[in-house]
Design an enzyme around this catalytic site. Structure first.
Site, PDB file in Angstrom:
ATOM      1  N   CYS A  21       0.837  -1.211   0.000  1.00  0.00           N
ATOM      2  CA  CYS A  21       0.000   0.000   0.000  1.00  0.00           C
ATOM      3  C   CYS A  21       0.865   1.252   0.000  1.00  0.00           C
ATOM      4  O   CYS A  21       1.312   1.709   1.063  1.00  0.00           O
ATOM      5  CB  CYS A  21      -0.936  -0.013   1.207  1.00  0.00           C
ATOM      6  SG  CYS A  21      -1.971   1.453   1.296  1.00  0.00           S
TER       7      CYS A  21
ATOM      8  N   CYS B 190      -0.530   4.146   2.018  1.00  0.00           N
ATOM      9  CA  CYS B 190      -0.371   4.039   3.473  1.00  0.00           C
ATOM     10  C   CYS B 190       1.084   4.303   3.880  1.00  0.00           C
ATOM     11  O   CYS B 190       1.340   4.949   4.892  1.00  0.00           O
ATOM     12  CB  CYS B 190      -0.743   2.639   3.960  1.00  0.00           C
ATOM     13  SG  CYS B 190      -2.158   1.896   3.156  1.00  0.00           S
ATOM     14  N   ASP B 191       2.037   3.783   3.108  1.00  0.00           N
ATOM     15  CA  ASP B 191       3.433   3.747   3.568  1.00  0.00           C
ATOM     16  C   ASP B 191       4.388   4.629   2.782  1.00  0.00           C
ATOM     17  O   ASP B 191       5.553   4.748   3.174  1.00  0.00           O
ATOM     18  CB  ASP B 191       3.942   2.294   3.522  1.00  0.00           C
ATOM     19  CG  ASP B 191       3.121   1.379   4.424  1.00  0.00           C
ATOM     20  OD1 ASP B 191       2.623   1.879   5.452  1.00  0.00           O
ATOM     21  OD2 ASP B 191       2.967   0.198   4.102  1.00  0.00           O
TER      22      ASP B 191
END
Ligand code: FAD
Ligand code: NAP
Length: 331
Positions: free
Chosen positions: A153, A156-157
């Site tokens: 992701c 997300c990261d």
């Protein structure tokens, strides 16, 4: 009082188990575009649907940024779109519950869903909209570094890779979008693909090919994610040219896997007919599954299109199918 006697006493007094039991005419499992659209239609049909969101409220679009193909919005942030869908479903009268279904019994009616909260939900009809989950390469080294440089992701990261170098594995829309998104943070993004052409949409390919921070490594597969033990962290990937067999190392700090998604059909795998491995089979042109009263919509059933708008369309179909099926049942 012995345990079994105590439970019998509780059931006698309260007419329920220790955990709550809730009944609904239509239980919708999943809160992606399919689930929320089903909820909007079912609520407007006055069947008072209850929707269980699962551990990813809003579904897959909550892990992306710009969505440019949702009709009516030239550009909308995925998480914003899903918040709006949830509000819409609630405004129409659907009950949206933060819970996760751990077991589902479709062998008798009413159907029974057991949830993590301890609540048991019974339902006259069920709409399955559990979508899909990220696929992994299946390498031991990938597993070892998950959360320590290996991610599925970018949204997300990606932030953790400011000023660093990353690789993205895959050649579909997700891989290209993730690679482009990562250019916001990383100094260099290397897309590694197992073939010599991408399956991503042409408009995305065009952006990728012309981005100065992006390099594409064609015809390569990953043999191993390389990294340090203490602290645990990624330092590179050993890749193999599928045409020549030649091995080489690509240095990176982040390793993003974007090789597609598999349908989340675990709840029903041994209860419903499936197709193409794990997708829930529906009667063509409808959302009826192999069990009467159980309907499926979205990425869970669709191995071809897998889009927000097609999932939403199938959610609509599932609600209409469920409503008609309920109306045909003897009262
Ligand atoms: P999902 O969105 O997968 O939602 C599944 C839902 O089921 C989740 O809410 C989850 O919590 C719930 N669930 C699962 N198991 C359980 C359980 N046991 N109990 C309760 N709930 C459960 N499509 C586009 O059209 N345009 C785009 O720009 C686009 N961008 C994308 C970017 C990325 C990074 C990804 C991964 C996908 C993208 N897609 C895009 C595809 C799109 O997101 C999917 O086609 C769509 O979200 C599928 O919707 P769905 O409702 O079927 O399922
Ligand atoms: P996808 O289209 O299935 O693509 C997966 C990619 O990963 C393919 O290029 C595939 O290679 C590669 N791959 C698969 N297994 C691999 C392995 N073991 N090792 C190396 N590479 C592997 O998946 P996706 O990109 O996640 O897209 C899923 C769906 O969501 C699609 O329908 C897509 O259109 C949709 N989506 C849409 C948007 C958008 O509209 N903007 C954005 C994201 C996703 P091959 O090409 O060789 O098979």
């Amino acid at each position: 009082m012995a345990g079994a006697d105590y439970m019998a006493w509780v059931n006698l007094i309260w007419g329920t188990d220790m955990g709550d039991t809730r009944h609904t005419r239509v239980l919708i499992i999943g809160s992606g575009p399919a689930g929320y659209t089903a909820a909007i239609y079912a609520a407007r049909a006055m069947v008072e649907p209850l929707l269980i969101q699962g551990i990813q409220p809003g579904g897959q679009l909550t892990i992306t940024t710009e969505v440019e193909n949702w009709p009516g919005d030239t550009e909308v942030q995925g998480p914003d779109l899903m918040v709006r869908m949830e509000s819409h479903a609630r405004a129409m009268g659907a009950e949206v519950i933060s819970d996760h279904v751990s077991a589902l019994d479709l062998s008798r009616r009413p159907f029974t869903a057991t949830a993590d909260s301890g609540t048991t939900y019974t339902a006259d009809a069920v709409i399955l909209a559990t979508g899909a989950q990220a696929r992994w390469l299946g390498l031991p080294s990938e597993e070892k570094f998950k959360g320590f440089g290996v991610s599925a992701c970018a949204t997300c990261d990606g932030f953790f890779y400011r000023g660093k170098e990353v690789v993205v594995i895959g050649g579909g829309n997700t891989a290209v979008e993730e690679a482009l998104f990562l250019t916001n943070f990383a100094t260099k993004v290397t897309l590694i693909h197992r073939r010599d052409e991408l399956r991503a949409e042409k408009v995305l390919q065009h952006r990728l090919f012309h981005h100065p921070k992006v390099e594409i490594v064609w015809d390569h597969i990953v043999e191993e994610v390389l990294g340090t033990e203490d602290p645990l962290g990624v330092t590179g990937a050993r890749v193999m040219n599928v045409k020549s067999g030649e091995l080489r190392k690509i240095a990176c700090d982040g390793f993003f896997v974007a090789i597609g998604h598999a349908p989340a059909s675990e709840l029903v795998a041994d209860q419903l007919e499936l197709h193409h491995g794990k997708y829930v089979k529906v009667t063509p042109g409808s959302t009826h599954t192999s069990v009467p009263g159980v309907f499926a919509a979205g990425d869970l059933t669709d191995h071809i299109y897998r889009q927000a708008v097609t999932s939403a369309g199938m959610g609509c179909m599932a609600a209409l199918d469920a409503e008609r099926w309920l109306a045909e049942q003897p009262s």
